[in-house]
Write a protein that holds these residues in place. Sequence first.
Motif, PDB file in Angstrom:
ATOM      1  N   THR A 230       0.739  -1.298  -0.005  1.00 34.11           N
ATOM      2  CA  THR A 230      -0.110  -0.149   0.104  1.00 34.11           C
ATOM      3  C   THR A 230       0.815   1.236  -0.106  1.00 34.11           C
ATOM      4  O   THR A 230       1.804   1.056   0.514  1.00 34.11           O
TER       5      THR A 230
ATOM      6  N   HIS B 153     -15.066   7.700  -5.756  1.00 30.39           N
ATOM      7  CA  HIS B 153     -14.619   6.749  -4.895  1.00 30.39           C
ATOM      8  C   HIS B 153     -14.828   6.899  -3.339  1.00 30.39           C
ATOM      9  O   HIS B 153     -15.380   6.360  -2.722  1.00 30.39           O
TER      10      HIS B 153
ATOM     11  N   ASP C 274     -13.371   7.487  -0.658  1.00 26.99           N
ATOM     12  CA  ASP C 274     -12.573   7.234   0.357  1.00 26.99           C
ATOM     13  C   ASP C 274     -11.117   6.908  -0.018  1.00 26.99           C
ATOM     14  O   ASP C 274     -10.559   6.031   0.561  1.00 26.99           O
TER      15      ASP C 274
ATOM     16  N   GLN D  47      -4.121   3.603   2.303  1.00 28.34           N
ATOM     17  CA  GLN D  47      -4.391   2.353   2.510  1.00 28.34           C
ATOM     18  C   GLN D  47      -5.207   1.783   1.416  1.00 28.34           C
ATOM     19  O   GLN D  47      -5.456   0.651   1.253  1.00 28.34           O
ATOM     20  N   ASN D  48      -5.980   2.547   0.529  1.00 33.04           N
ATOM     21  CA  ASN D  48      -6.710   2.231  -0.644  1.00 33.04           C
ATOM     22  C   ASN D  48      -5.985   2.411  -1.698  1.00 33.04           C
ATOM     23  O   ASN D  48      -6.655   2.451  -2.949  1.00 33.04           O
TER      24      ASN D  48
ATOM     25  N   ASP E  72     -11.240  -0.571  -3.822  1.00 34.55           N
ATOM     26  CA  ASP E  72     -12.457  -0.404  -3.054  1.00 34.55           C
ATOM     27  C   ASP E  72     -13.410   0.203  -3.947  1.00 34.55           C
ATOM     28  O   ASP E  72     -14.343   0.891  -3.394  1.00 34.55           O
TER      29      ASP E  72
ATOM     30  N   ASN F 229      -9.553   8.220   7.667  1.00 33.02           N
ATOM     31  CA  ASN F 229     -10.545   8.433   6.773  1.00 33.02           C
ATOM     32  C   ASN F 229     -10.832  10.150   6.492  1.00 33.02           C
ATOM     33  O   ASN F 229     -10.696  10.397   5.512  1.00 33.02           O
TER      34      ASN F 229
END
Length: 293
Positions: free
Chosen positions: A78, A117, A119, A123-124, A137, A160
């Motif tokens: 990530t 998206h 978010d 980490q995404n 995601d 977030n």
Amino acid sequence: MGHVWQGRDVYLERPVAVKTIAADLLALPDWRHTALARFEREAKAAARLDHANITTVYDAAVTEDVCCLVMQLVDGTTLDNVIDGADGGRLSVPMAVSVAAQLCSGLSAAHEAGLAHRDLKPQNVMVRTSGLVKILDFGLVKVLSDTDPRLTMTGETLGNVSYASPELLAGDEPLDGSSDLYAVGCLLHHMLTGRPPFHGEGPAELLSRHLTASPPRLAAHGADAPGAVQDLLHALLAKRPEDRPENAVDVYAALAPYLPAPEPALAIRRMPPEDPRRPFLVPPAIISVGSSR
């Protein structure tokens, strides 16, 4: 929101990632009535996305007991791990710009398909061992936050909120691609300085800074970047969506002059893993589209 499992497609004999929705979310009163149908719709929309910078959705399962997505298994790490492993916790301008450009390339396809998206955070974002950036995601975040808005303020709350747009935090609807561009600005700032643009003692203070504080200058955090990159970053972090760049294509175009110069000769050399510059140093081969006889 759930768990991600490494699995294997026994029919096609390939590795996959399976994201299962948490059981407590499935138990929410509104889930059975509206969210399952919405999940199925969003999963189908995400599966139609065909872009190198977006993780491919292979399949989905929606039953009384199981709700999951079957996706491409990405070999890499990530973006937060890439940043943490960089010298001083910061990426160079060419590396940071190449990640942001790849994000915009993927987002342009998603936004054209009507998907936001909502978010984007380190980490995404996956970086493959080849350096190719993959967004994770699509198709899940909107469904979960629509089902219960409290989900956006629980769990990994601080992570977030660090990359969330003012309109997302204010609960404005509908959200569009401009919200994702704000997140790209937050990520670009983080890559160049080693920290997100806004900080607070808790979620409430952090939320307030996103809503009211002026975008910080890169130089204030010791980052040496061209003035045009700073100007672009300032525009991406504008409070009002209409004050940001019009679309992801425009952001890509603004970043293009600062991308690493292509070096096809490097294709035969061994390069460090997780180097996000690689797709620009070793561009993919040109695909010839012609008639066959």
